[in-house]
Write a protein that holds these residues in place. Structure first.
Motif, PDB file in Angstrom:
ATOM      1  N   SER A 134      67.032  76.100  99.507  1.00 30.42           N
ATOM      2  CA  SER A 134      66.230  77.278  99.843  1.00 30.42           C
ATOM      3  C   SER A 134      65.711  77.965  98.584  1.00 30.42           C
ATOM      4  CB  SER A 134      67.048  78.255 100.692  1.00 30.42           C
ATOM      5  OG  SER A 134      68.228  78.637 100.004  1.00 30.42           O
ATOM      6  N   ASP A 135      66.545  77.984  97.526  1.00 29.91           N
ATOM      7  CA  ASP A 135      66.109  78.592  96.255  1.00 29.91           C
ATOM      8  C   ASP A 135      64.943  77.809  95.662  1.00 29.91           C
ATOM      9  OD1 ASP A 135      68.027  80.545  96.462  1.00 29.91           O
ATOM     10  OD2 ASP A 135      69.464  79.531  95.158  1.00 29.91           O
ATOM     11  N   ALA A 136      65.022  76.471  95.716  1.00 29.97           N
ATOM     12  CA  ALA A 136      63.951  75.638  95.168  1.00 29.97           C
ATOM     13  C   ALA A 136      62.660  75.832  95.958  1.00 29.97           C
ATOM     14  CB  ALA A 136      64.362  74.167  95.186  1.00 29.97           C
ATOM     15  N   LEU A 137      62.771  75.877  97.280  1.00 31.38           N
ATOM     16  CA  LEU A 137      61.589  76.068  98.117  1.00 31.38           C
ATOM     17  C   LEU A 137      60.942  77.425  97.862  1.00 31.38           C
ATOM     18  CD1 LEU A 137      62.836  74.517 101.489  1.00 31.38           C
ATOM     19  CD2 LEU A 137      61.112  73.579  99.938  1.00 31.38           C
ATOM     20  N   PHE A 138      61.757  78.429  97.574  1.00 31.07           N
ATOM     21  CA  PHE A 138      61.224  79.759  97.251  1.00 31.07           C
ATOM     22  C   PHE A 138      60.408  79.703  95.965  1.00 31.07           C
ATOM     23  CE2 PHE A 138      61.895  84.035  95.259  1.00 31.07           C
ATOM     24  CZ  PHE A 138      61.093  84.740  96.140  1.00 31.07           C
ATOM     25  N   LEU A 139      60.911  78.996  94.962  1.00 26.98           N
ATOM     26  CA  LEU A 139      60.163  78.836  93.707  1.00 26.98           C
ATOM     27  C   LEU A 139      58.877  78.045  93.942  1.00 26.98           C
ATOM     28  CD1 LEU A 139      62.961  78.043  91.076  1.00 26.98           C
ATOM     29  CD2 LEU A 139      61.729  80.190  91.397  1.00 26.98           C
ATOM     30  N   MET A 160      65.971  85.461  88.286  1.00 32.00           N
ATOM     31  CA  MET A 160      64.744  86.193  87.961  1.00 32.00           C
ATOM     32  C   MET A 160      63.911  85.430  86.937  1.00 32.00           C
ATOM     33  SD  MET A 160      62.993  88.816  88.699  1.00 32.00           S
ATOM     34  CE  MET A 160      61.617  89.761  88.086  1.00 32.00           C
ATOM     35  N   TYR A 161      64.606  84.789  85.977  1.00 33.97           N
ATOM     36  CA  TYR A 161      63.911  84.030  84.943  1.00 33.97           C
ATOM     37  C   TYR A 161      63.126  82.885  85.567  1.00 33.97           C
ATOM     38  CZ  TYR A 161      63.026  81.117  80.863  1.00 33.97           C
ATOM     39  OH  TYR A 161      62.415  80.360  79.897  1.00 33.97           O
ATOM     40  N   ASP A 162      63.743  82.201  86.557  1.00 36.40           N
ATOM     41  CA  ASP A 162      63.051  81.093  87.211  1.00 36.40           C
ATOM     42  C   ASP A 162      61.812  81.573  87.960  1.00 36.40           C
ATOM     43  OD1 ASP A 162      64.713  79.166  86.280  1.00 36.40           O
ATOM     44  OD2 ASP A 162      65.834  78.878  88.128  1.00 36.40           O
ATOM     45  N   ILE A 163      61.871  82.760  88.541  1.00 33.56           N
ATOM     46  CA  ILE A 163      60.721  83.310  89.261  1.00 33.56           C
ATOM     47  C   ILE A 163      59.569  83.589  88.297  1.00 33.56           C
ATOM     48  CG2 ILE A 163      59.862  85.292  90.576  1.00 33.56           C
ATOM     49  CD1 ILE A 163      62.618  85.496  91.858  1.00 33.56           C
ATOM     50  N   ILE A 164      59.898  84.217  87.155  1.00 34.67           N
ATOM     51  CA  ILE A 164      58.872  84.491  86.140  1.00 34.67           C
ATOM     52  C   ILE A 164      58.274  83.186  85.624  1.00 34.67           C
ATOM     53  CG2 ILE A 164      58.463  85.436  83.835  1.00 34.67           C
ATOM     54  CD1 ILE A 164      60.644  87.515  84.450  1.00 34.67           C
ATOM     55  N   THR A 165      59.144  82.199  85.400  1.00 34.86           N
ATOM     56  CA  THR A 165      58.681  80.893  84.931  1.00 34.86           C
ATOM     57  C   THR A 165      57.766  80.240  85.951  1.00 34.86           C
ATOM     58  OG1 THR A 165      60.723  80.588  83.654  1.00 34.86           O
ATOM     59  CG2 THR A 165      59.410  78.629  84.126  1.00 34.86           C
ATOM     60  N   ALA A 166      58.141  80.339  87.231  1.00 36.99           N
ATOM     61  CA  ALA A 166      57.311  79.763  88.295  1.00 36.99           C
ATOM     62  C   ALA A 166      55.923  80.407  88.312  1.00 36.99           C
ATOM     63  CB  ALA A 166      58.001  79.935  89.640  1.00 36.99           C
ATOM     64  N   ILE A 167      55.859  81.704  88.092  1.00 37.78           N
ATOM     65  CA  ILE A 167      54.579  82.412  88.066  1.00 37.78           C
ATOM     66  C   ILE A 167      53.748  81.966  86.858  1.00 37.78           C
ATOM     67  CG2 ILE A 167      53.479  84.669  87.767  1.00 37.78           C
ATOM     68  CD1 ILE A 167      55.830  85.870  89.336  1.00 37.78           C
ATOM     69  N   ILE A 168      54.408  81.852  85.692  1.00 34.24           N
ATOM     70  CA  ILE A 168      53.708  81.406  84.476  1.00 34.24           C
ATOM     71  C   ILE A 168      53.127  80.009  84.674  1.00 34.24           C
ATOM     72  CG2 ILE A 168      54.013  80.728  82.057  1.00 34.24           C
ATOM     73  CD1 ILE A 168      56.107  82.975  81.838  1.00 34.24           C
ATOM     74  N   LEU A 169      53.942  79.098  85.220  1.00 36.03           N
ATOM     75  CA  LEU A 169      53.474  77.733  85.435  1.00 36.03           C
ATOM     76  C   LEU A 169      52.362  77.690  86.491  1.00 36.03           C
ATOM     77  CD1 LEU A 169      56.841  75.727  85.340  1.00 36.03           C
ATOM     78  CD2 LEU A 169      55.131  75.984  83.530  1.00 36.03           C
ATOM     79  N   GLY A 170      52.451  78.563  87.489  1.00 39.67           N
ATOM     80  CA  GLY A 170      51.385  78.652  88.488  1.00 39.67           C
ATOM     81  C   GLY A 170      50.068  79.079  87.867  1.00 39.67           C
ATOM     82  N   ILE A 171      50.135  80.021  86.945  1.00 36.40           N
ATOM     83  CA  ILE A 171      48.923  80.478  86.245  1.00 36.40           C
ATOM     84  C   ILE A 171      48.347  79.343  85.394  1.00 36.40           C
ATOM     85  CG2 ILE A 171      48.061  82.033  84.450  1.00 36.40           C
ATOM     86  CD1 ILE A 171      50.107  84.099  85.478  1.00 36.40           C
ATOM     87  N   ILE A 172      49.215  78.652  84.663  1.00 33.11           N
ATOM     88  CA  ILE A 172      48.763  77.528  83.826  1.00 33.11           C
ATOM     89  C   ILE A 172      48.097  76.464  84.680  1.00 33.11           C
ATOM     90  CG2 ILE A 172      49.553  75.610  82.376  1.00 33.11           C
ATOM     91  CD1 ILE A 172      51.727  77.502  81.297  1.00 33.11           C
ATOM     92  N   GLU A 173      48.721  76.151  85.822  1.00 30.84           N
ATOM     93  CA  GLU A 173      48.152  75.146  86.721  1.00 30.84           C
ATOM     94  C   GLU A 173      46.781  75.577  87.234  1.00 30.84           C
ATOM     95  OE1 GLU A 173      47.033  72.301  89.311  1.00 30.84           O
ATOM     96  OE2 GLU A 173      48.533  72.174  87.720  1.00 30.84           O
ATOM     97  N   GLY A 174      46.673  76.818  87.687  1.00 27.03           N
ATOM     98  CA  GLY A 174      45.402  77.298  88.219  1.00 27.03           C
ATOM     99  C   GLY A 174      44.282  77.268  87.200  1.00 27.03           C
ATOM    100  N   LEU A 175      44.627  77.484  85.926  1.00 28.84           N
ATOM    101  CA  LEU A 175      43.620  77.518  84.868  1.00 28.84           C
ATOM    102  C   LEU A 175      43.236  76.131  84.365  1.00 28.84           C
ATOM    103  CD1 LEU A 175      44.909  80.543  82.726  1.00 28.84           C
ATOM    104  CD2 LEU A 175      42.903  80.497  84.221  1.00 28.84           C
TER     105      LEU A 175
END
Length: 266
Positions: free
Chosen positions: A214-219, A1-16
């Protein structure tokens, strides 16, 4: 779950950060270090989600890309008064060649917090120089670009292989030093970002194929979608901002960011 939240945070940083000259890769590396998001596959993750943000440019400039492809299909390669595929190729080839030759060295020695902070500072100095050195503007928009200017901008883009330099910062600085307006430099930077990042993503995913579980591709998918959505929301505002705001202001932000991370991270 932590990796998913981190992936979302990094996605937001990238988009901005993808569309302003502050180095989205540098931000991702620094944020990844703070969040403990490290490893070979996760280094590739930071490249893949950049493509998600860059695809927002594909949507925004869709008609322009279609025009370039149409000219390519009809072998219409006029050097003057029309941006075409030759300009794009000339701007892409230098960084592609350098990356293919030195990608292992780049990943081993430059994808760390300390090199990023150095890149932020040196890139900021380059941006200040580019903004203050007076050059006769010979290209008010992208259709005025010569093949020589396109290739020169491509050479400056090689600097962006050092995380922290910023691809848009390096290419816009190069454009200004080579006689383009800031608007033309920004537009051309965004136009070449799609093929450049698409190529970098494909190469990185191939090199890291053994780590792509598969876990990495999901992230990857979570970060990719997040970056794309955030970038679509931010892109219009940032594109207008970067065309009007002098590069010195972005350089100041880079210096402050580097100082803060040096104090609190290193």
């Amino acid at each position: 779950m932590y990796d998913i939240i981190t992936a979302i945070i990094l996605g937001i940083i990238e988009g901005l950060t993808e569309f302003i000259p502050v180095s989205s890769t540098g931000h991702l590396i620094l944020a990844g270090d703070l969040l403990g998001f490290e490893g070979e596959a996760k280094a590739t993750f930071k490249i893949v989600i950049q493509l998600g943000a860059v695809l927002a440019v594909l949507v925004l400039y869709w008609n322009r890309y279609m025009s370039i492809l149409k000219d390519l299909a009809t072998f219409n390669f006029k050097a003057k008064n029309k941006l075409n595929a030759v300009h794009m190729f000339l701007a892409m080839i230098p960084a592609l060649m350098v990356y293919l030759l030195f990608k292992d060295v780049i990943k081993r020695y430059l994808f760390g917090s300390a090199p990023v902070l150095i890149g932020l500072i040196i890139g900021g100095v380059l941006m200040i120089i580019a903004a203050r050195v007076k050059r006769k503007v010979t290209a008010e928009n992208t259709d005025d670009l010569t093949y020589k200017q396109a290739f020169g901008i491509g050479l400056f883009q090689c600097l962006a292989l050092w995380p922290g330099f910023s691809r848009s910062g390096a290419t816009m600085s190069g454009g200004l030093l080579l006689g383009t307006s800031q608007k033309a430099a920004a537009d051309f930077t965004f136009l070449i970002s799609v093929p450049v990042m698409l190529g970098a993503t494909v190469l990185d995913m191939y090199d890291s194929r053994e780590f792509l579980t598969s876990d990495a591709l999901f992230l990857f998918l979570i970060g990719f979608i997040t970056a794309f959505i955030v970038a679509m929301i931010a892109v219009t505002t940032f594109l207008n901002l970067i065309k009007r705001l002098r590069l010195e202001w972005f350089a100041v932000y880079r210096f402050v960011l580097a100082a803060l991370f040096y104090i609190f991270l290193l």
